[in-house]
Scaffold this motif. Sequence first.
Motif, PDB file in Angstrom:
ATOM      1  N   CYS A  59      46.702 -63.118  67.477  1.00 22.47           N
ATOM      2  CA  CYS A  59      48.167 -63.129  67.333  1.00 22.47           C
ATOM      3  C   CYS A  59      48.705 -64.146  66.329  1.00 22.47           C
ATOM      4  O   CYS A  59      49.779 -63.945  65.761  1.00 22.47           O
ATOM      5  CB  CYS A  59      48.818 -63.379  68.690  1.00 22.47           C
ATOM      6  N   VAL A  60      47.987 -65.244  66.143  1.00 24.21           N
ATOM      7  CA  VAL A  60      48.475 -66.264  65.211  1.00 24.21           C
ATOM      8  C   VAL A  60      47.933 -66.029  63.811  1.00 24.21           C
ATOM      9  O   VAL A  60      48.630 -66.242  62.820  1.00 24.21           O
ATOM     10  CB  VAL A  60      48.127 -67.674  65.716  1.00 24.21           C
ATOM     11  N   GLY A  61      46.669 -65.602  63.721  1.00 21.51           N
ATOM     12  CA  GLY A  61      46.188 -65.243  62.398  1.00 21.51           C
ATOM     13  C   GLY A  61      44.828 -65.743  62.016  1.00 21.51           C
ATOM     14  O   GLY A  61      44.711 -66.705  61.252  1.00 21.51           O
ATOM     15  N   GLN A  62      43.759 -65.145  62.534  1.00 23.56           N
ATOM     16  CA  GLN A  62      42.398 -65.318  62.041  1.00 23.56           C
ATOM     17  C   GLN A  62      41.924 -66.765  62.006  1.00 23.56           C
ATOM     18  O   GLN A  62      41.160 -67.165  61.118  1.00 23.56           O
ATOM     19  CB  GLN A  62      42.289 -64.713  60.631  1.00 23.56           C
ATOM     20  N   VAL A  63      42.359 -67.570  62.962  1.00 19.59           N
ATOM     21  CA  VAL A  63      41.849 -68.928  63.126  1.00 19.59           C
ATOM     22  C   VAL A  63      41.585 -69.146  64.615  1.00 19.59           C
ATOM     23  O   VAL A  63      41.912 -68.287  65.441  1.00 19.59           O
ATOM     24  CB  VAL A  63      42.828 -70.003  62.603  1.00 19.59           C
ATOM     25  N   PHE A  64      41.008 -70.291  64.937  1.00 18.76           N
ATOM     26  CA  PHE A  64      40.687 -70.607  66.325  1.00 18.76           C
ATOM     27  C   PHE A  64      41.449 -71.846  66.765  1.00 18.76           C
ATOM     28  O   PHE A  64      41.704 -72.749  65.965  1.00 18.76           O
ATOM     29  CB  PHE A  64      39.184 -70.845  66.488  1.00 18.76           C
ATOM     30  N   ALA A  65      41.761 -71.902  68.055  1.00 20.25           N
ATOM     31  CA  ALA A  65      42.434 -73.075  68.606  1.00 20.25           C
ATOM     32  C   ALA A  65      41.451 -74.169  68.987  1.00 20.25           C
ATOM     33  O   ALA A  65      41.786 -75.349  68.934  1.00 20.25           O
ATOM     34  CB  ALA A  65      43.254 -72.675  69.836  1.00 20.25           C
ATOM     35  N   GLY A  66      40.225 -73.780  69.374  1.00 20.36           N
ATOM     36  CA  GLY A  66      39.277 -74.766  69.857  1.00 20.36           C
ATOM     37  C   GLY A  66      37.919 -74.771  69.189  1.00 20.36           C
ATOM     38  O   GLY A  66      37.184 -75.746  69.300  1.00 20.36           O
ATOM     39  N   VAL A 114      45.286 -68.506  55.172  1.00 14.31           N
ATOM     40  CA  VAL A 114      44.426 -68.958  56.260  1.00 14.31           C
ATOM     41  C   VAL A 114      44.109 -70.446  56.133  1.00 14.31           C
ATOM     42  O   VAL A 114      43.922 -71.139  57.140  1.00 14.31           O
ATOM     43  CB  VAL A 114      43.123 -68.135  56.322  1.00 14.31           C
ATOM     44  N   ALA A 115      44.074 -70.959  54.912  1.00 15.50           N
ATOM     45  CA  ALA A 115      43.745 -72.373  54.728  1.00 15.50           C
ATOM     46  C   ALA A 115      44.766 -73.268  55.425  1.00 15.50           C
ATOM     47  O   ALA A 115      44.396 -74.245  56.085  1.00 15.50           O
ATOM     48  CB  ALA A 115      43.677 -72.701  53.239  1.00 15.50           C
ATOM     49  N   LEU A 116      46.039 -72.950  55.293  1.00 12.01           N
ATOM     50  CA  LEU A 116      47.074 -73.745  55.947  1.00 12.01           C
ATOM     51  C   LEU A 116      46.935 -73.675  57.462  1.00 12.01           C
ATOM     52  O   LEU A 116      47.078 -74.689  58.156  1.00 12.01           O
ATOM     53  CB  LEU A 116      48.457 -73.253  55.519  1.00 12.01           C
ATOM     54  N   ARG A 117      46.633 -72.510  57.979  1.00  7.62           N
ATOM     55  CA  ARG A 117      46.464 -72.366  59.428  1.00  7.62           C
ATOM     56  C   ARG A 117      45.237 -73.137  59.912  1.00  7.62           C
ATOM     57  O   ARG A 117      45.266 -73.751  60.984  1.00  7.62           O
ATOM     58  CB  ARG A 117      46.371 -70.888  59.814  1.00  7.62           C
ATOM     59  N   VAL A 118      44.171 -73.095  59.137  1.00  7.77           N
ATOM     60  CA  VAL A 118      42.960 -73.817  59.521  1.00  7.77           C
ATOM     61  C   VAL A 118      43.213 -75.318  59.533  1.00  7.77           C
ATOM     62  O   VAL A 118      42.830 -76.026  60.478  1.00  7.77           O
ATOM     63  CB  VAL A 118      41.800 -73.475  58.564  1.00  7.77           C
ATOM     64  N   VAL A 119      43.865 -75.818  58.509  1.00  6.41           N
ATOM     65  CA  VAL A 119      44.171 -77.257  58.452  1.00  6.41           C
ATOM     66  C   VAL A 119      45.070 -77.650  59.623  1.00  6.41           C
ATOM     67  O   VAL A 119      44.878 -78.700  60.250  1.00  6.41           O
ATOM     68  CB  VAL A 119      44.817 -77.618  57.102  1.00  6.41           C
ATOM     69  N   THR A 120      46.042 -76.812  59.919  1.00  2.00           N
ATOM     70  CA  THR A 120      46.920 -77.077  61.062  1.00  2.00           C
ATOM     71  C   THR A 120      46.130 -77.138  62.361  1.00  2.00           C
ATOM     72  O   THR A 120      46.340 -78.022  63.198  1.00  2.00           O
ATOM     73  CB  THR A 120      48.004 -75.988  61.168  1.00  2.00           C
ATOM     74  N   LEU A 154      35.830 -71.038  57.940  1.00  2.00           N
ATOM     75  CA  LEU A 154      36.972 -70.338  57.345  1.00  2.00           C
ATOM     76  C   LEU A 154      37.611 -71.159  56.230  1.00  2.00           C
ATOM     77  O   LEU A 154      38.053 -70.610  55.218  1.00  2.00           O
ATOM     78  CB  LEU A 154      38.015 -70.038  58.427  1.00  2.00           C
ATOM     79  N   LEU A 155      37.651 -72.481  56.418  1.00  2.00           N
ATOM     80  CA  LEU A 155      38.216 -73.341  55.370  1.00  2.00           C
ATOM     81  C   LEU A 155      37.363 -73.277  54.113  1.00  2.00           C
ATOM     82  O   LEU A 155      37.883 -73.229  52.984  1.00  2.00           O
ATOM     83  CB  LEU A 155      38.300 -74.774  55.883  1.00  2.00           C
ATOM     84  N   ARG A 182      59.490 -63.953  72.761  1.00  2.00           N
ATOM     85  CA  ARG A 182      59.533 -63.371  71.410  1.00  2.00           C
ATOM     86  C   ARG A 182      60.261 -64.284  70.419  1.00  2.00           C
ATOM     87  O   ARG A 182      61.009 -63.815  69.543  1.00  2.00           O
ATOM     88  CB  ARG A 182      60.187 -61.984  71.446  1.00  2.00           C
ATOM     89  N   LEU A 183      60.015 -65.584  70.548  1.00  2.00           N
ATOM     90  CA  LEU A 183      60.622 -66.551  69.635  1.00  2.00           C
ATOM     91  C   LEU A 183      59.710 -66.868  68.449  1.00  2.00           C
ATOM     92  O   LEU A 183      60.119 -67.561  67.532  1.00  2.00           O
ATOM     93  CB  LEU A 183      60.945 -67.846  70.388  1.00  2.00           C
ATOM     94  N   ILE A 184      58.476 -66.365  68.492  1.00  2.00           N
ATOM     95  CA  ILE A 184      57.531 -66.604  67.402  1.00  2.00           C
ATOM     96  C   ILE A 184      57.648 -65.437  66.425  1.00  2.00           C
ATOM     97  O   ILE A 184      56.954 -64.426  66.536  1.00  2.00           O
ATOM     98  CB  ILE A 184      56.093 -66.742  67.934  1.00  2.00           C
ATOM     99  N   THR A 185      58.554 -65.584  65.491  1.00  2.00           N
ATOM    100  CA  THR A 185      58.860 -64.471  64.587  1.00  2.00           C
ATOM    101  C   THR A 185      58.626 -64.793  63.112  1.00  2.00           C
ATOM    102  O   THR A 185      58.861 -63.946  62.266  1.00  2.00           O
ATOM    103  CB  THR A 185      60.324 -64.037  64.777  1.00  2.00           C
ATOM    104  N   SER A 186      58.191 -65.987  62.808  1.00  3.52           N
ATOM    105  CA  SER A 186      57.993 -66.375  61.410  1.00  3.52           C
ATOM    106  C   SER A 186      56.662 -67.105  61.265  1.00  3.52           C
ATOM    107  O   SER A 186      56.035 -67.513  62.256  1.00  3.52           O
ATOM    108  CB  SER A 186      59.123 -67.294  60.941  1.00  3.52           C
ATOM    109  N   ASP A 187      56.242 -67.290  60.015  1.00  2.00           N
ATOM    110  CA  ASP A 187      54.988 -68.017  59.778  1.00  2.00           C
ATOM    111  C   ASP A 187      55.092 -69.459  60.248  1.00  2.00           C
ATOM    112  O   ASP A 187      54.130 -70.014  60.789  1.00  2.00           O
ATOM    113  CB  ASP A 187      54.652 -67.974  58.282  1.00  2.00           C
TER     114      ASP A 187
END
Length: 223
Positions: free
Chosen positions: A17-24, A45-51, A32-33, A95-100
């Motif tokens: 749901c968030v986009g091809q990364v892992f939380a843990g 994906v790089a920004l999501r991975v760094v986050t 992926l980075l 449904r408040l998660i509507t943007s990147d």
Amino acid sequence: MLLSAASGAADAFVFICVGQVFAGVMTGNLVLLGTSAAGAGEEGVALRVVTALLSYGCGVAGAAVVGERMWRRVSVMLLTEVVLLAAGAALWAARLITSDAARLGLLVLMGLAMGIQGRVRATPTNYFTGTLTSLIGRLAVGRWRVGDGWVAGRLLAVVAGAALAALAVRLWPATGAVAAAALAVAALLVETVARHGQDSAAGAGRPDKGKPRPDRGNPAGAA
């Protein structure tokens, strides 16, 4: 096992749901980075991975400080994890998660929770490559241990948690993050009950607690 299942559920939800990364699973995120740095990864994906890496690291650091300075640190860490996962589940359900940007915020919540979980116990509950390697190695040389049933159970729990979250996303999309939060709540309840039992047993074993001793104040009886 409950925390292992929560880890599987959180990672499955974030990946889908968030986009091809892992939380843990930070090993996967580092891979992926690297692929993203080589220009082979999905866009953004790089920004999501760094986050994910930063939020997980902050969760680990915060839990490490709590572990050194706070009484009943396991309960405190589990409660914090539950609050973070429940907040993420509520935001997603509303449904408040509507943007990147909102997705990155949700990823921060989930990453913090998984970082904290990584410090709850010495037994790993959100990274399992070493666990699987050790288990297979012992099986290969015939050195099965008494506790290896629980080790295998944790591995199965990860799969079950991920399947539960994926099924929720498929059938009831708004509840995609509920499984991870619910499993963490169950782990907190188990910890609370276990702690209460330990405290009760400790109190019963102390001479100044519970029923008075019949020999107190009676030297002859003490003798």
